[in-house]
Design a protein around this motif. Structure first.
Motif, PDB file in Angstrom:
ATOM      1  N   PHE A  25       0.937  -0.998  -0.190  1.00 21.27           N
ATOM      2  CA  PHE A  25      -0.004  -0.233  -0.138  1.00 21.27           C
ATOM      3  C   PHE A  25       0.782   1.572  -0.141  1.00 21.27           C
ATOM      4  O   PHE A  25       1.831   1.285   0.334  1.00 21.27           O
ATOM      5  CB  PHE A  25      -0.889   0.319   1.415  1.00 21.27           C
ATOM      6  N   ASP A 107      -9.342  -8.614   6.386  1.00 23.48           N
ATOM      7  CA  ASP A 107      -9.230  -8.127   4.611  1.00 23.48           C
ATOM      8  C   ASP A 107      -8.098  -7.718   4.895  1.00 23.48           C
ATOM      9  O   ASP A 107      -8.223  -7.184   5.420  1.00 23.48           O
ATOM     10  CB  ASP A 107     -10.305  -8.516   3.870  1.00 23.48           C
ATOM     11  N   PRO A 108      -6.691  -7.206   3.886  1.00 20.93           N
ATOM     12  CA  PRO A 108      -5.803  -6.868   4.155  1.00 20.93           C
ATOM     13  C   PRO A 108      -6.761  -5.019   3.867  1.00 20.93           C
ATOM     14  O   PRO A 108      -5.709  -4.131   4.660  1.00 20.93           O
ATOM     15  CB  PRO A 108      -4.917  -6.980   3.174  1.00 20.93           C
ATOM     16  N   ASP A 109      -7.353  -5.137   3.187  1.00 26.20           N
ATOM     17  CA  ASP A 109      -7.854  -3.695   3.417  1.00 26.20           C
ATOM     18  C   ASP A 109      -8.980  -3.183   3.975  1.00 26.20           C
ATOM     19  O   ASP A 109      -8.382  -2.218   4.374  1.00 26.20           O
ATOM     20  CB  ASP A 109      -9.099  -3.366   1.436  1.00 26.20           C
ATOM     21  N   ARG A 112      -5.353  -2.830   6.066  1.00 24.18           N
ATOM     22  CA  ARG A 112      -4.929  -1.143   5.828  1.00 24.18           C
ATOM     23  C   ARG A 112      -5.957  -0.058   6.113  1.00 24.18           C
ATOM     24  O   ARG A 112      -5.450   1.630   7.112  1.00 24.18           O
ATOM     25  CB  ARG A 112      -5.249  -0.853   4.324  1.00 24.18           C
ATOM     26  N   SER A 113      -7.417   0.529   6.146  1.00 23.00           N
ATOM     27  CA  SER A 113      -8.265   1.343   6.292  1.00 23.00           C
ATOM     28  C   SER A 113      -8.603   1.700   8.140  1.00 23.00           C
ATOM     29  O   SER A 113      -8.134   2.700   8.157  1.00 23.00           O
ATOM     30  CB  SER A 113      -9.462   0.804   6.236  1.00 23.00           C
TER      31      SER A 113
END
Length: 218
Positions: A25, A107-109, A112-113
């Motif tokens: 990211f 989930d990686p997203d 990230r968030s």
């Protein structure tokens, strides 16, 4: 400017895997990875770190202990990321200043968030974790109510009960007299009355009585 992150986990596979995920990211710069809370604290005290991702169960110093120190001595925001969802760890981590608590199977997203939100000063607690906190707090409230029901407060005057609560906080007769604006001798008389009503012998027993609702004559 990128968000500066460190990863603390005693499992090298997870450390490196998380590092690969985060470096994919553009928002993040992974400064280092460490294997326990002690190393995380030492690094954050010597470097400018925005977010420390901490596993809960680590040798030398776990993630909860590291969270407490980081919150008190650095500007780093702790984010607990773990495979465990133990009630004790959750509550302690939040109490000591963790800005987020997520399970590793996300989930990686979502991770990230969460890091971005924590960096902005928001608290991020996953729904399943929040539900466990609510259930735990409800249980604590019930235990508190049961504790007070075990104490017959009708035995004491309002002033005596105030003095009992202050004794339980560790205040001396002198401190109590100053707080309640009465003489030290008057406080001593109240303590004598409390001991007489309960059959207890000293202040420590009074404190235990207040905190647990149980008479302990040891």
């Amino acid at each position: 400017m990128k968000i500066k992150v460190i990863i603390a986990d005693d499992n090298s596979f997870i450390r490196e895997g998380m590092k690969i995920i985060l470096t994919s990211f553009p928002e993040f710069e992974v400064l280092t990875t460490v294997q326990d809370g002690k190393e995380a604290v030492e690094y954050c005290e010597q470097h400018e770190v925005d977010v420390a991702m901490l596993d809960v169960r680590m040798p030398n110093m776990n993630g909860v202990e590291a969270t407490k120190i980081l919150t008190l001595s650095t500007k780093t925001k702790p984010l607990i990321l773990t495979t465990f969802d133990d009630d004790e760890y959750i509550l302690d981590a939040v109490k000591y200043g963790a800005k987020g608590y997520l399970l590793k199977n996300n989930d990686p997203d979502l991770i990230r968030s969460a890091i971005i939100s924590v960096h902005k000063g928001h608290n991020v607690i996953q729904d399943v974790v929040l539900d466990k906190i609510k259930r735990n707090l409800a249980g604590e409230k019930e235990r508190e109510e049961n504790k007070w029901s075990a104490i017959d407060k009708s035995l004491f005057t309002e002033r005596e009960w105030s003095i009992i609560s202050l004794i339980a906080k560790g205040l001396s007769n002198r401190d109590i007299s100053k707080q309640l604006f009465i003489s030290e001798g008057t406080v001593a008389n109240y303590v004598t009355s409390i001991l007489g009503k309960t059959g207890l012998e000293h202040r420590t027993q009074i404190a235990i009585y207040y905190l647990t609702g149980e008479i302990n004559y040891e």
